[in-house]
Design a protein around this motif. Structure first.
Motif, PDB file in Angstrom:
ATOM      1  N   HIS A  72       0.842  -1.198   0.000  1.00  0.00           N
ATOM      2  CA  HIS A  72       0.000   0.000   0.000  1.00  0.00           C
ATOM      3  C   HIS A  72       0.877   1.248   0.000  1.00  0.00           C
ATOM      4  CE1 HIS A  72      -4.004   1.927   1.510  1.00  0.00           C
ATOM      5  NE2 HIS A  72      -3.318   2.767   0.765  1.00  0.00           N
ATOM      6  N   VAL A  73       1.229   1.709  -1.205  1.00  0.00           N
ATOM      7  CA  VAL A  73       2.115   2.868  -1.361  1.00  0.00           C
ATOM      8  C   VAL A  73       1.561   3.759  -2.473  1.00  0.00           C
ATOM      9  CG1 VAL A  73       4.461   3.639  -1.865  1.00  0.00           C
ATOM     10  CG2 VAL A  73       4.103   1.458  -0.683  1.00  0.00           C
ATOM     11  N   HIS A  74       1.507   5.051  -2.209  1.00  0.00           N
ATOM     12  CA  HIS A  74       1.111   6.028  -3.234  1.00  0.00           C
ATOM     13  C   HIS A  74       2.368   6.713  -3.754  1.00  0.00           C
ATOM     14  CE1 HIS A  74      -3.271   5.924  -2.244  1.00  0.00           C
ATOM     15  NE2 HIS A  74      -2.802   5.568  -1.054  1.00  0.00           N
ATOM     16  N   VAL A  75       2.778   6.352  -4.982  1.00  0.00           N
ATOM     17  CA  VAL A  75       4.017   6.925  -5.516  1.00  0.00           C
ATOM     18  C   VAL A  75       3.745   8.242  -6.277  1.00  0.00           C
ATOM     19  CG1 VAL A  75       6.056   6.510  -6.931  1.00  0.00           C
ATOM     20  CG2 VAL A  75       5.102   4.656  -5.572  1.00  0.00           C
ATOM     21  N   ASN A  76       2.554   8.386  -6.862  1.00  0.00           N
ATOM     22  CA  ASN A  76       2.115   9.680  -7.444  1.00  0.00           C
ATOM     23  C   ASN A  76       2.868  10.096  -8.711  1.00  0.00           C
ATOM     24  OD1 ASN A  76       0.684   9.685  -5.031  1.00  0.00           O
ATOM     25  ND2 ASN A  76       2.089  11.078  -4.028  1.00  0.00           N
ATOM     26  N   ASP A  77       3.522   9.129  -9.360  1.00  0.00           N
ATOM     27  CA  ASP A  77       4.404   9.395 -10.496  1.00  0.00           C
ATOM     28  C   ASP A  77       3.875   8.631 -11.702  1.00  0.00           C
ATOM     29  OD1 ASP A  77       6.629  10.225 -11.908  1.00  0.00           O
ATOM     30  OD2 ASP A  77       8.054   8.986 -10.807  1.00  0.00           O
ATOM     31  N   PRO A  78       3.623   9.262 -12.862  1.00  0.00           N
ATOM     32  CA  PRO A  78       3.806  10.682 -13.167  1.00  0.00           C
ATOM     33  C   PRO A  78       2.608  11.525 -12.687  1.00  0.00           C
ATOM     34  CG  PRO A  78       2.948   9.563 -15.099  1.00  0.00           C
ATOM     35  CD  PRO A  78       3.127   8.502 -14.021  1.00  0.00           C
ATOM     36  N   GLY A  79       2.710  12.812 -12.866  1.00  0.00           N
ATOM     37  CA  GLY A  79       1.555  13.690 -12.678  1.00  0.00           C
ATOM     38  C   GLY A  79       1.601  14.501 -11.407  1.00  0.00           C
ATOM     39  N   ARG A  80       1.922  13.855 -10.281  1.00  0.00           N
ATOM     40  CA  ARG A  80       2.108  14.603  -9.035  1.00  0.00           C
ATOM     41  C   ARG A  80       3.484  14.246  -8.472  1.00  0.00           C
ATOM     42  NH1 ARG A  80      -3.552  13.536  -8.410  1.00  0.00           N
ATOM     43  NH2 ARG A  80      -4.759  15.470  -8.594  1.00  0.00           N
ATOM     44  N   THR A  81       4.446  14.263  -9.366  1.00  0.00           N
ATOM     45  CA  THR A  81       5.800  13.831  -9.005  1.00  0.00           C
ATOM     46  C   THR A  81       6.426  14.763  -7.988  1.00  0.00           C
ATOM     47  OG1 THR A  81       5.896  13.063 -11.271  1.00  0.00           O
ATOM     48  CG2 THR A  81       7.934  12.970 -10.031  1.00  0.00           C
ATOM     49  N   GLU A  82       5.897  15.990  -7.899  1.00  0.00           N
ATOM     50  CA  GLU A  82       6.440  16.882  -6.866  1.00  0.00           C
ATOM     51  C   GLU A  82       6.000  16.402  -5.468  1.00  0.00           C
ATOM     52  OE1 GLU A  82       4.164  17.551  -9.038  1.00  0.00           O
ATOM     53  OE2 GLU A  82       2.520  18.743  -8.212  1.00  0.00           O
ATOM     54  N   TRP A  83       4.961  15.542  -5.418  1.00  0.00           N
ATOM     55  CA  TRP A  83       4.563  14.946  -4.136  1.00  0.00           C
ATOM     56  C   TRP A  83       5.470  13.769  -3.775  1.00  0.00           C
ATOM     57  CZ3 TRP A  83      -1.512  14.387  -3.703  1.00  0.00           C
ATOM     58  CH2 TRP A  83      -2.101  15.657  -3.911  1.00  0.00           C
ATOM     59  N   GLU A  84       5.680  12.901  -4.787  1.00  0.00           N
ATOM     60  CA  GLU A  84       6.528  11.722  -4.606  1.00  0.00           C
ATOM     61  C   GLU A  84       6.788  11.126  -5.969  1.00  0.00           C
ATOM     62  OE1 GLU A  84       8.833  10.446  -2.920  1.00  0.00           O
ATOM     63  OE2 GLU A  84       7.787   9.543  -1.205  1.00  0.00           O
ATOM     64  N   GLY A  85       7.920  10.440  -6.120  1.00  0.00           N
ATOM     65  CA  GLY A  85       8.241   9.787  -7.380  1.00  0.00           C
ATOM     66  C   GLY A  85       8.830   8.411  -7.137  1.00  0.00           C
ATOM     67  N   PHE A  86       8.986   7.636  -8.207  1.00  0.00           N
ATOM     68  CA  PHE A  86       9.499   6.268  -8.066  1.00  0.00           C
ATOM     69  C   PHE A  86      10.927   6.263  -7.528  1.00  0.00           C
ATOM     70  CE2 PHE A  86       5.968   5.389 -10.979  1.00  0.00           C
ATOM     71  CZ  PHE A  86       5.381   4.348 -10.283  1.00  0.00           C
ATOM     72  N   TRP A  87      11.746   7.236  -7.983  1.00  0.00           N
ATOM     73  CA  TRP A  87      13.136   7.285  -7.520  1.00  0.00           C
ATOM     74  C   TRP A  87      13.195   7.471  -6.007  1.00  0.00           C
ATOM     75  CZ3 TRP A  87      17.751   6.574 -10.082  1.00  0.00           C
ATOM     76  CH2 TRP A  87      18.907   6.960  -9.402  1.00  0.00           C
ATOM     77  N   THR A  88      12.529   8.489  -5.513  1.00  0.00           N
ATOM     78  CA  THR A  88      12.612   8.808  -4.080  1.00  0.00           C
ATOM     79  C   THR A  88      11.858   7.791  -3.223  1.00  0.00           C
ATOM     80  OG1 THR A  88      10.863  10.417  -4.572  1.00  0.00           O
ATOM     81  CG2 THR A  88      13.084  11.273  -4.221  1.00  0.00           C
ATOM     82  N   ALA A  89      10.685   7.371  -3.685  1.00  0.00           N
ATOM     83  CA  ALA A  89       9.891   6.418  -2.882  1.00  0.00           C
ATOM     84  C   ALA A  89      10.629   5.097  -2.731  1.00  0.00           C
ATOM     85  CB  ALA A  89       8.527   6.182  -3.524  1.00  0.00           C
ATOM     86  N   THR A  90      11.250   4.625  -3.819  1.00  0.00           N
ATOM     87  CA  THR A  90      11.914   3.318  -3.718  1.00  0.00           C
ATOM     88  C   THR A  90      13.225   3.412  -2.937  1.00  0.00           C
ATOM     89  OG1 THR A  90      12.936   3.595  -5.916  1.00  0.00           O
ATOM     90  CG2 THR A  90      10.850   2.365  -5.803  1.00  0.00           C
TER      91      THR A  90
END
Ligand SMILES: [Zn+2]
Length: 449
Positions: free
Chosen positions: A66-84
């Motif tokens: 259960h993870v909301h990565v928000n990428d693409p589109g709200r990448t300023e909230w979170e992205g795959f690079w930073t979340a992982t």
């Protein structure tokens, strides 16, 4: 990497958590898979490298579904690079991304492909995807299932973003019937919109007012409705982020009666309490809300007796400016990826639970939920060589500056937690050690056929 079965790597510890219990062992790895769990003093095969962790615990990498990565589109909230990176730093080796808060949401096969293309080169750990069930996408559910999503998320009350509308009871029945028809899984944000509408809605800085606006009976009613529909259709359903302990008897009774329902809860419900949330501190805001200490005790009991199956982060960040001090309008979501293992372990050990319990809730249980239990969630021959190395008796104080997720807002700032993650391993490769990351090698996962 070797494909001929030659052991390349041996991981050794006096405390290896296996399905048969914790023991001193040496874990042999070949081509990214565990080939054998051997005696602690087993001879290291010629050509293999030995990593000896001493008394640090070797546990299976966590599976956070259960993870909301928000990428693409709200990448300023979170992205795959930073979340992982945050996940890897916290001992998580697999995450399953929620279908919403990215643009597009994962509600068609085209949208899934868009998300996969973005994730492919940025994943420090393995990533799977949930699909979304919307009022108007019943026709997309089977193609998404065939394309490998692990199941479908639905809301029964407003989701917080316009592009992901909720289902009413009739729409829920229609989507659930479709999903049951192909043997899929529906996962539900269960808060009843009528009970929410009837609750007092006060804006402002007081946590008590926010708590009153998301009452337990909203959760209890929605869960009762979902269970009733699952029973009627013999469908498989999963209750997301359970907070209300009042719903536990309903879930326990449904399980006894053979309804195919499972439930999860989250680190923040298990480790933080309403009584201690400072006014204006919206880093503690999520929906359903963090409730009282007495409620928390019952959630722990339900984990112990199996009414709740697993623990997942519901990592759902936003930019810091959306975390205003007004609980009514601040973004609802808690960022927990990097700290989930330590936070849960800190409270678990205080309550007399073991690391084996934590592994069951956060690795094997979640792997089973999404059908990845042939590859993930245990240290045994045949599974991927995914591990976390943990110093369970060491403590650290949470410094937001040390967090890897994009916006370093955290409800855990300043807390002292047990359990330092020394390193995390993905398919036999160390992906992070003492804050140093390798280049991303995560793979995109699909539901097992
Ligand atoms: Zn969520």
């Amino acid at each position: 990497m070797s494909d001929d079965g030659l052991v390349e790597l041996v991981l050794r510890s006096t405390r290896v958590i296996t399905p048969a219990g914790t023991r001193a062992a040496s874990v042999a790895v070949s081509a990214g898979r565990i080939t054998a769990v051997l005696a602690h003093d087993a001879e290291v095969p010629a050509g293999a490298r030995l990593e000896d962790f001493g008394d640090d615990v070797l546990l299976p990498g966590l599976v956070d579904t259960h993870v909301h990565v928000n990428d693409p589109g709200r990448t300023e909230w979170e992205g795959f690079w930073t979340a992982t990176r945050a996940a890897a730093a916290g001992g998580i080796t697999t995450l399953v991304d929620m279908p919403l808060n990215s643009l597009p949401p994962t509600t068609t096969v085209d949208h899934l492909r868009t998300k996969q293309d973005v994730a492919r080169t940025k994943a420090h750990i393995d990533i799977g995807f949930w699909g979304g069930a919307l009022p108007d996408n019943v026709k997309d559910l089977r193609p998404l299932h065939d394309a490998g999503v692990f199941g479908f998320k639905a809301f029964l009350s407003p989701s917080g973003v316009d592009e992901f509308p909720e289902l009413d009871q009739e729409q829920l029945a229609r989507s659930l019937a479709e999903i049951a028809g192909f043997g899929g899984l529906l996962i539900v944000h269960a808060e009843d919109p009528h009970h929410l509408a009837a609750a007092p809605q006060k804006s402002g800085r007081k946590y008590a007012d926010f708590l009153a606006s998301r009452p337990r009976d909203a959760e209890d009613t929605a869960i009762a409705n979902v269970i009733a529909q699952a029973g009627r259709l013999d469908a498989r359903v999963h209750v997301l982020h359970l907070s209300s302990s009042d719903a536990l008897p309903l879930i326990a009774a449904a399980k006894r009666e053979g309804v195919r329902v499972t439930a999860e809860t989250c680190p923040h419900y298990l480790t933080l309490t309403a009584e201690e949330v400072p006014d204006g501190a919206s880093e503690f805001k999520c929906c359903p809300p963090i409730r009282e200490a007495a409620n928390q005790d019952l959630l722990w009991q339900a984990l112990a007796d199996g009414t709740i199956d697993c623990v997942v982060t519901d990592h759902s960040p936003s930019t810091a400016d959306l975390k205003t001090d007004d609980f009514a309008t601040a973004w609802g979501g808690i960022s927990g990826l990097q700290l989930s293992l330590s936070a849960v372990w800190t409270e678990a050990r205080k309550r007399g639970h073991t690391l084996e319990d934590v592994v069951r809730w956060m690795s094997s249980g979640t792997a089973e939920l999404v059908g990845l239990d042939d590859r993930k969630g245990a240290i045994e021959a045949g599974r991927d060589a995914d591990f976390a190395v943990l110093a369970p008796d060491e403590t650290f104080t949470v410094d937001p500056a040390a967090l890897q997720h994009r916006n370093r807002v955290t409800a855990y700032a300043g807390r002292t937690l047990y359990g330092v993650v020394r390193s995390t391993w993905l398919r036999g490769e160390r992906v992070v050690s003492e804050g140093e990351f390798t280049e991303p090698t995560g793979q995109l996962l699909s539901r097992r056929r």
